[in-house]
Design an enzyme around this catalytic site. Structure first.
Site, PDB file in Angstrom:
ATOM      1  N   CYS A 153     -19.618  -3.777  -6.111  1.00 46.33           N
ATOM      2  CA  CYS A 153     -20.822  -3.247  -6.765  1.00 46.33           C
ATOM      3  C   CYS A 153     -21.314  -4.183  -7.860  1.00 46.33           C
ATOM      4  O   CYS A 153     -22.502  -4.550  -7.889  1.00 46.33           O
ATOM      5  CB  CYS A 153     -20.543  -1.847  -7.298  1.00 46.33           C
TER       6      CYS A 153
HETATM    7  N1  LIG Z   1     -17.031   3.650  -5.597  1.00 43.13           N
HETATM    8  C1  LIG Z   1     -17.803   2.579  -5.597  1.00 43.13           C
HETATM    9  O1  LIG Z   1     -18.825   2.540  -6.290  1.00 43.13           O
HETATM   10  C2  LIG Z   1     -17.448   1.393  -4.749  1.00 43.13           C
HETATM   11  C3  LIG Z   1     -18.363   0.341  -4.696  1.00 43.13           C
HETATM   12  C4  LIG Z   1     -18.060  -0.776  -3.903  1.00 43.13           C
HETATM   13  C5  LIG Z   1     -16.866  -0.833  -3.220  1.00 43.13           C
HETATM   14  N2  LIG Z   1     -15.975   0.177  -3.311  1.00 43.13           N
HETATM   15  C6  LIG Z   1     -14.722   0.058  -2.548  1.00 43.13           C
HETATM   16  O2  LIG Z   1     -14.792   0.932  -1.432  1.00 43.13           O
HETATM   17  C7  LIG Z   1     -13.498   1.450  -1.134  1.00 43.13           C
HETATM   18  C8  LIG Z   1     -13.576   2.974  -1.207  1.00 43.13           C
HETATM   19  O3  LIG Z   1     -13.988   3.318  -2.519  1.00 43.13           O
HETATM   20  P1  LIG Z   1     -14.222   4.827  -2.953  1.00 43.13           P
HETATM   21  O4  LIG Z   1     -14.869   4.777  -4.274  1.00 43.13           O
HETATM   22  O5  LIG Z   1     -14.847   5.589  -1.857  1.00 43.13           O
HETATM   23  O6  LIG Z   1     -12.687   5.295  -3.128  1.00 43.13           O
HETATM   24  P2  LIG Z   1     -12.082   6.766  -3.090  1.00 43.13           P
HETATM   25  O7  LIG Z   1     -13.125   7.751  -3.475  1.00 43.13           O
HETATM   26  O8  LIG Z   1     -10.837   6.689  -3.877  1.00 43.13           O
HETATM   27  O9  LIG Z   1     -11.737   6.975  -1.536  1.00 43.13           O
HETATM   28  C9  LIG Z   1     -10.706   6.285  -0.907  1.00 43.13           C
HETATM   29  C10 LIG Z   1     -10.627   6.775   0.516  1.00 43.13           C
HETATM   30  O10 LIG Z   1      -9.597   6.081   1.205  1.00 43.13           O
HETATM   31  C11 LIG Z   1      -8.816   7.043   1.899  1.00 43.13           C
HETATM   32  N3  LIG Z   1      -7.465   6.526   2.103  1.00 43.13           N
HETATM   33  C12 LIG Z   1      -6.554   6.161   1.167  1.00 43.13           C
HETATM   34  N4  LIG Z   1      -5.413   5.737   1.771  1.00 43.13           N
HETATM   35  C13 LIG Z   1      -5.614   5.854   3.101  1.00 43.13           C
HETATM   36  C14 LIG Z   1      -4.817   5.595   4.244  1.00 43.13           C
HETATM   37  N5  LIG Z   1      -3.566   5.120   4.125  1.00 43.13           N
HETATM   38  N6  LIG Z   1      -5.357   5.828   5.444  1.00 43.13           N
HETATM   39  C15 LIG Z   1      -6.595   6.307   5.590  1.00 43.13           C
HETATM   40  N7  LIG Z   1      -7.408   6.570   4.548  1.00 43.13           N
HETATM   41  C16 LIG Z   1      -6.909   6.350   3.316  1.00 43.13           C
HETATM   42  C17 LIG Z   1      -8.849   8.255   1.022  1.00 43.13           C
HETATM   43  O11 LIG Z   1      -8.454   9.390   1.780  1.00 43.13           O
HETATM   44  P3  LIG Z   1      -7.964  10.772   1.074  1.00 43.13           P
HETATM   45  O12 LIG Z   1      -8.948  11.061  -0.025  1.00 43.13           O
HETATM   46  O13 LIG Z   1      -8.056  11.733   2.204  1.00 43.13           O
HETATM   47  O14 LIG Z   1      -6.588  10.533   0.580  1.00 43.13           O
HETATM   48  C18 LIG Z   1     -10.316   8.268   0.627  1.00 43.13           C
HETATM   49  O15 LIG Z   1     -11.092   8.815   1.667  1.00 43.13           O
HETATM   50  C19 LIG Z   1     -12.538   0.850  -2.159  1.00 43.13           C
HETATM   51  O16 LIG Z   1     -11.911  -0.266  -1.620  1.00 43.13           O
HETATM   52  C20 LIG Z   1     -13.470   0.456  -3.298  1.00 43.13           C
HETATM   53  O17 LIG Z   1     -12.969  -0.619  -4.058  1.00 43.13           O
HETATM   54  C21 LIG Z   1     -16.254   1.303  -4.048  1.00 43.13           C
END
Ligand SMILES: NC(=O)c1ccc[n+]([C@@H]2O[C@H](COP(=O)([O-])OP(=O)(O)OC[C@H]3O[C@@H](n4cnc5c(N)ncnc54)[C@H](OP(=O)(O)O)[C@@H]3O)[C@@H](O)[C@H]2O)c1
Length: 348
Positions: A153
């Site tokens: 981001c």
């Molecule tokens: N948030 C942002 O603004 C943003 C921006 C750019 C990039 N990102 C990147 O995008 C990715 C996701 O971010 P997020 O903010 O959506 O994170 P998040 O809200 O913490 O969600 C993480 C997701 O990954 C799943 N997960 C974790 N371990 C897993 C496994 N072993 N197998 C399958 N699924 C698994 C979780 O499932 P459960 O919840 O069911 O455990 C959840 O759905 C990260 O790498 C982050 O750095 C985020």
């Protein structure tokens, strides 16, 4: 209609993808994989999703089901993306990874993420490297890519502001200040992200070695005739849900003024559907891009210091994550780049 899967569908990036894809004209979500939230109803975690889709349930990761899709979004932590991407690619599925797993060469990943890269062949310098998915600057490669490293981001906002002006600035002394809402940290139960802690507070974090520093420098170095560029980057946490603003200060080369800066931004973005250049002296705001895939950019020259102040606003879950991921997926599937992304931001 293309079938797509989302792993990490229960996360903030994942539920934003569910929202965008709910109205997509030619793609539908057939797999919503999660980990701890598997079996829960989508509507419990994403009450904005219309009932006909919200009644579906998150499911445990099933590689066979994912292998039957046309494209999989990985909205997962880096280590999970590193584990899943190779198998999905081997099964012939296109992958858009939202994590940091494939945004750097393997040795830089090792240094900045403090652990060895588990799939170096797919890193930016690998044998079959991921394509860095900053759409506006990498379209041609994205169209034929099998694996997209969707940008972070802060890098998205910073690079959209800086890349068009690279040839006009001194490569040293670039200072970037990033401001983000708490959804940038994901659906986490971290103590420092509780409402009672965050509200009424603003704090810097992660400086001077936040991982996004390496990602930004890598992309700048590629574009400006290989000149090494070092930036000083400080992220800040703000008491809001969504939104990300980058303010960037850079020294201009002698003789460069507002006219050259304006011309460079117009040349870069006049035909872009999602990047909107505001006139110098007006400033992008996060609310205006909230819920959209837009980026607002403006740049004003300070003749007193011969520096340029660039500001750039995105929704961290939009252009900073799910929006840009869908923009890239549209290109990979041969669809209209803007499909499913026509929402404009909100105001006030
Ligand atoms: N948030 C942002 O603004 C943003 C921006 C750019 C990039 N990102 C990147 O995008 C990715 C996701 O971010 P997020 O903010 O959506 O994170 P998040 O809200 O913490 O969600 C993480 C997701 O990954 C799943 N997960 C974790 N371990 C897993 C496994 N072993 N197998 C399958 N699924 C698994 C979780 O499932 P459960 O919840 O069911 O455990 C959840 O759905 C990260 O790498 C982050 O750095 C985020």
């Amino acid at each position: 209609v293309f079938d797509v899967g989302i792993v990490g569908a229960s996360g903030f990036g994942g539920t934003e993808l569910l929202r965008l894809l709910a109205r997509h004209p030619s793609a539908r979500v057939v797999v919503r994989a999660a980990a701890s939230q598997a079996e829960r109803r989508v509507g419990e975690l994403a009450p904005n999703i219309p009932a006909e889709l919200g009644d579906a349930r998150f499911e445990a990761v099933d590689l066979d089901a994912l292998a039957r899709t046309d494209l999989v979004f990985l909205g997962t932590p880096d280590e999970v993306s590193l584990e899943l991407a190779p198998g999905l690619l081997a099964a012939g599925v296109r992958v858009v990874d939202l994590s940091g797993a494939f945004r750097l060469p393997a040795d830089e990943f090792d240094r900045w993420y403090r652990r060895p890269h588990m799939a170096p062949g797919l890193a930016l310098d690998g044998a079959t490297p991921a394509v860095y998915g900053l759409t506006e600057f990498n379209r041609e490669a994205i169209v034929t890519a099998r694996l997209i490293a969707n940008p972070g981001c802060y890098p998205t906002a910073t690079l959209l502001g800086l890349l068009p002006l690279q040839e006009l600035i001194v490569p040293e002394g670039i200072v970037v200040s990033g401001l983000s809402g708490t959804s940038g940290a994901g659906r986490s139960t971290r103590e420092d992200l509780q409402a009672a802690i965050v509200h009424g507070d603003v704090v810097a974090y992660g400086a001077p070695l936040h991982r996004h520093t390496a990602e930004i420098e890598r992309q700048l170095a590629g574009g400006a005739e290989g000149r090494p560029i070092a930036i000083s980057f400080t992220p800040h946490l703000l008491p809001m849900s969504r939104g990300l603003l980058a303010t960037i200060s850079a020294q201009l080369l002698p003789g460069v003024g507002q006219a050259e800066v304006d011309a460079a931004l117009v040349a870069a973005y006049s035909h872009e559907p999602f990047v909107h250049v505001l006139p110098a002296g007006t400033f992008p705001r996060t609310k205006a891009v909230h819920g959209s895939n837009a980026c607002q950019v403006s740049a004003v020259v300070d003749p007193r210091t011969q520096r340029v102040l660039i500001t750039s606003a995105i929704d961290n879950l939009g252009k900073g994550a799910a929006g840009q991921a869908l923009q890239n997926a549209n290109l990979m599937l041969g669809l209209e780049e803007t499909a499913g992304l026509d929402a404009i931001g909100v105001y006030p």
